[in-house]
Design a protein around this motif. Structure first.
Motif, PDB file in Angstrom:
ATOM      1  N   VAL A   1       0.865  -1.176   0.000  1.00  5.96           N
ATOM      2  CA  VAL A   1       0.000   0.000   0.000  1.00  5.96           C
ATOM      3  C   VAL A   1       0.901   1.225   0.000  1.00  5.96           C
ATOM      4  CG1 VAL A   1      -1.775   1.303   1.238  1.00  5.96           C
ATOM      5  CG2 VAL A   1      -1.809  -1.208   1.283  1.00  5.96           C
ATOM      6  N   GLU A   2       0.518   2.232  -0.771  1.00  4.19           N
ATOM      7  CA  GLU A   2       1.282   3.477  -0.806  1.00  4.19           C
ATOM      8  C   GLU A   2       0.397   4.625  -0.346  1.00  4.19           C
ATOM      9  OE1 GLU A   2       2.591   5.885  -4.490  1.00  4.19           O
ATOM     10  OE2 GLU A   2       4.285   4.558  -4.066  1.00  4.19           O
ATOM     11  N   ALA A   3       0.897   5.427   0.576  1.00  6.58           N
ATOM     12  CA  ALA A   3       0.163   6.582   1.085  1.00  6.58           C
ATOM     13  C   ALA A   3       0.974   7.842   0.859  1.00  6.58           C
ATOM     14  CB  ALA A   3      -0.160   6.417   2.564  1.00  6.58           C
ATOM     15  N   LEU A   4       0.275   8.941   0.591  1.00  2.00           N
ATOM     16  CA  LEU A   4       0.914  10.230   0.391  1.00  2.00           C
ATOM     17  C   LEU A   4       0.412  11.177   1.467  1.00  2.00           C
ATOM     18  CD1 LEU A   4       2.893  11.374  -1.748  1.00  2.00           C
ATOM     19  CD2 LEU A   4       0.903  12.310  -2.937  1.00  2.00           C
ATOM     20  N   LEU A   5       1.322  11.637   2.318  1.00  2.87           N
ATOM     21  CA  LEU A   5       0.957  12.475   3.456  1.00  2.87           C
ATOM     22  C   LEU A   5       1.562  13.871   3.307  1.00  2.87           C
ATOM     23  CD1 LEU A   5       1.751  10.013   6.410  1.00  2.87           C
ATOM     24  CD2 LEU A   5      -0.374  10.196   5.095  1.00  2.87           C
ATOM     25  N   SER A   6       0.887  14.847   3.907  1.00  7.22           N
ATOM     26  CA  SER A   6       1.501  16.169   3.970  1.00  7.22           C
ATOM     27  C   SER A   6       2.736  16.091   4.868  1.00  7.22           C
ATOM     28  CB  SER A   6       0.513  17.189   4.543  1.00  7.22           C
ATOM     29  OG  SER A   6       0.294  16.939   5.924  1.00  7.22           O
ATOM     30  N   ARG A   7       3.658  17.004   4.659  1.00  6.64           N
ATOM     31  CA  ARG A   7       4.878  16.978   5.455  1.00  6.64           C
ATOM     32  C   ARG A   7       4.568  17.191   6.935  1.00  6.64           C
ATOM     33  NH1 ARG A   7      10.396  17.195   4.344  1.00  6.64           N
ATOM     34  NH2 ARG A   7      11.425  16.762   6.325  1.00  6.64           N
ATOM     35  N   ASP A   8       3.587  18.054   7.251  1.00 11.98           N
ATOM     36  CA  ASP A   8       3.214  18.291   8.643  1.00 11.98           C
ATOM     37  C   ASP A   8       2.676  17.030   9.296  1.00 11.98           C
ATOM     38  OD1 ASP A   8       3.982  20.905   8.439  1.00 11.98           O
ATOM     39  OD2 ASP A   8       1.960  21.713   8.164  1.00 11.98           O
ATOM     40  N   ARG A   9       1.798  16.310   8.571  1.00  5.75           N
ATOM     41  CA  ARG A   9       1.230  15.082   9.134  1.00  5.75           C
ATOM     42  C   ARG A   9       2.314  14.021   9.307  1.00  5.75           C
ATOM     43  NH1 ARG A   9      -1.829  12.667  12.696  1.00  5.75           N
ATOM     44  NH2 ARG A   9      -2.734  10.685  11.988  1.00  5.75           N
ATOM     45  N   PHE A  10       3.223  13.931   8.350  1.00  3.96           N
ATOM     46  CA  PHE A  10       4.303  12.953   8.437  1.00  3.96           C
ATOM     47  C   PHE A  10       5.202  13.248   9.638  1.00  3.96           C
ATOM     48  CE2 PHE A  10       8.679  11.698   7.239  1.00  3.96           C
ATOM     49  CZ  PHE A  10       8.483  10.335   7.111  1.00  3.96           C
ATOM     50  N   ASP A  11       5.548  14.514   9.833  1.00  2.00           N
ATOM     51  CA  ASP A  11       6.378  14.880  10.982  1.00  2.00           C
ATOM     52  C   ASP A  11       5.659  14.608  12.295  1.00  2.00           C
ATOM     53  OD1 ASP A  11       8.370  15.683   9.266  1.00  2.00           O
ATOM     54  OD2 ASP A  11       7.871  17.825   9.379  1.00  2.00           O
ATOM     55  N   GLN A  12       4.349  14.813  12.303  1.00  2.00           N
ATOM     56  CA  GLN A  12       3.562  14.577  13.511  1.00  2.00           C
ATOM     57  C   GLN A  12       3.554  13.098  13.892  1.00  2.00           C
ATOM     58  OE1 GLN A  12      -0.720  15.070  13.057  1.00  2.00           O
ATOM     59  NE2 GLN A  12      -0.875  16.011  15.082  1.00  2.00           N
ATOM     60  N   LEU A  13       3.453  12.224  12.884  1.00  2.00           N
ATOM     61  CA  LEU A  13       3.394  10.792  13.160  1.00  2.00           C
ATOM     62  C   LEU A  13       4.756  10.206  13.549  1.00  2.00           C
ATOM     63  CD1 LEU A  13       1.039   9.606  10.260  1.00  2.00           C
ATOM     64  CD2 LEU A  13       0.535   9.507  12.713  1.00  2.00           C
TER      65      LEU A  13
END
Length: 365
Positions: free
Chosen positions: A322-334
């Motif tokens: 599975v491939e997901a595309l996240l905003s940079r803010d959401r990625f940093d948050q996770l």
């Protein structure tokens, strides 16, 4: 000048390049023929131009209300731009652009002063006015393509046809030139059709996109329509990245991976095997199940260069990627870690019923 194509077929030996194709291009439209190699897009363009002929008795081609199917290319007043420019190397830029005007029959040929004025105006239009005396070998790829476009426009074509016009250029020049072509078209409003296999190019430049596969038209629509409301699994998969989730439709509801994902959007979808298509940006990643339908997955890797982060995962139940595309803010948050267990929430699923696990249709003919 509108273009109408009806019931056009073309075979080369036993190979069917076009199969009963119908297409309407409105006056002043810029339309992209998009598809993989062998889909028939260039064959269709060449038949519209008169460079190739359709199978005998296979249909008609109209420019406005005039049937041009039996007319030779020289009588159709078509401007054609080739992928590899096809410029005359021994001629200057000026003479290349003037060529189509100089070879007209004497009765139709303009005086030399008028031809020169026309060429100068076109070179200014394509932003090459200072290069009239140079030769093709002295130009960049992008400049050569603009010369080819000016030459096509010199004869005042009723329609403009372009075959992979940016295919021979590097990525940065392609982006610059296609935006320039869009601005030029907005100024001239010449009915135009261009061939491309580049999805981003078609979606950015065209008024409407014609998606082709195996000699047939799969869908015609605006860039928004073909991308966000694909008519078939092929269109969905061809236009951008997509994740496939195998499941079933039952009693008007969708089940994927053992989870109910709600009602089917299309009331016409019948019960049976199905495939759900989800774009990477339509997947949300959460650490813990929060009551919404979700699938457990493991993080395989993440690439966060630029404003978006691309995360690769594997479903825990099937191992499917599975491939997901996240905003940079959401990625940093996770702060995702490789091997970490998370849950993926499918925010928007498009269901196609009657699709077997290998992607083939199992619906009755």
């Amino acid at each position: 000048m509108s273009i109408t194509v009806r019931n056009i077929s073309k075979t080369f030996g036993t190979y069917a390049a076009l199969r009963n194709v119908d297409l309407d291009v409105g006056t002043g439209e810029l339309v992209a023929l998009l598809g993989p190699s062998g889909s028939g897009k260039t064959t269709l363009l060449r038949i519209i131009a008169g460079l190739d002929q359709p199978d005998p008795g296979s249909g008609t081609i109209l420019f406005q209300d005039e049937d041009v199917a039996s007319r030779p290319v020289g009588e159709r007043r078509v401007g054609f731009v080739f992928q590899h420019y096809a410029l005359f190397r021994h001629m200057s830029v000026f003479e290349n652009v003037a060529f189509g005007l100089r070879v007209r029959p004497r009765s139709e040929r303009q005086p030399a002063a008028e031809i020169a004025a026309r060429v100068r105006a076109l070179l200014a239009l394509v932003q090459l006015e200072g290069l009239a005396d140079t030769y093709p070998s002295q130009l960049s790829g992008g400049q050569r393509q603009r010369v080819a476009l000016a030459r096509a426009l010199a004869v005042e074509p009723r329609v403009l046809l372009l075959d992979e016009p940016f295919g021979a250029l590097d990525a940065k020049v392609r982006v610059e030139l296609r935006r320039w072509l869009r601005r030029l078209h907005d100024e001239l409003h010449v009915t135009s059709v261009f061939v491309t296999h580049d999805q981003e190019e078609a979606l950015e430049v065209a008024d409407r996109v014609v998606v082709m596969d195996h000699g047939r038209i799969e869908q015609v629509g605006t860039p928004d329509e073909v991308y966000n409301r694909p008519a078939s699994p092929f269109v969905y998969q061809f236009l951008g990245s997509v994740n496939r989730f195998h499941g079933r439709v039952q009693n008007g509801r969708t089940y994927l991976g053992g989870h109910e994902l709600g009602e089917v959007e299309d009331a016409g979808v019948e019960a049976g095997t199905a495939v759900g298509f989800v774009r990477p940006h339509e997947i949300e990643i959460v650490r813990c199940a929060d009551g919404r339908p979700s699938l457990a997955a493991r993080v395989l890797s993440a690439h966060s260069a630029g404003p978006m982060a691309r995360v690769r995962l594997a479903r825990e139940d099937t191992g499917e990627p599975v491939e997901a595309l996240l905003s940079r803010d959401r990625f940093d948050q996770l702060s995702l870690q490789t091997g970490e267990r998370v849950h993926i929430v499918l925010q928007r699923v498009r269901i196609f019923a009657g699709i077997a696990p290998d992607g083939a249709s199992v619906a009755p003919p």
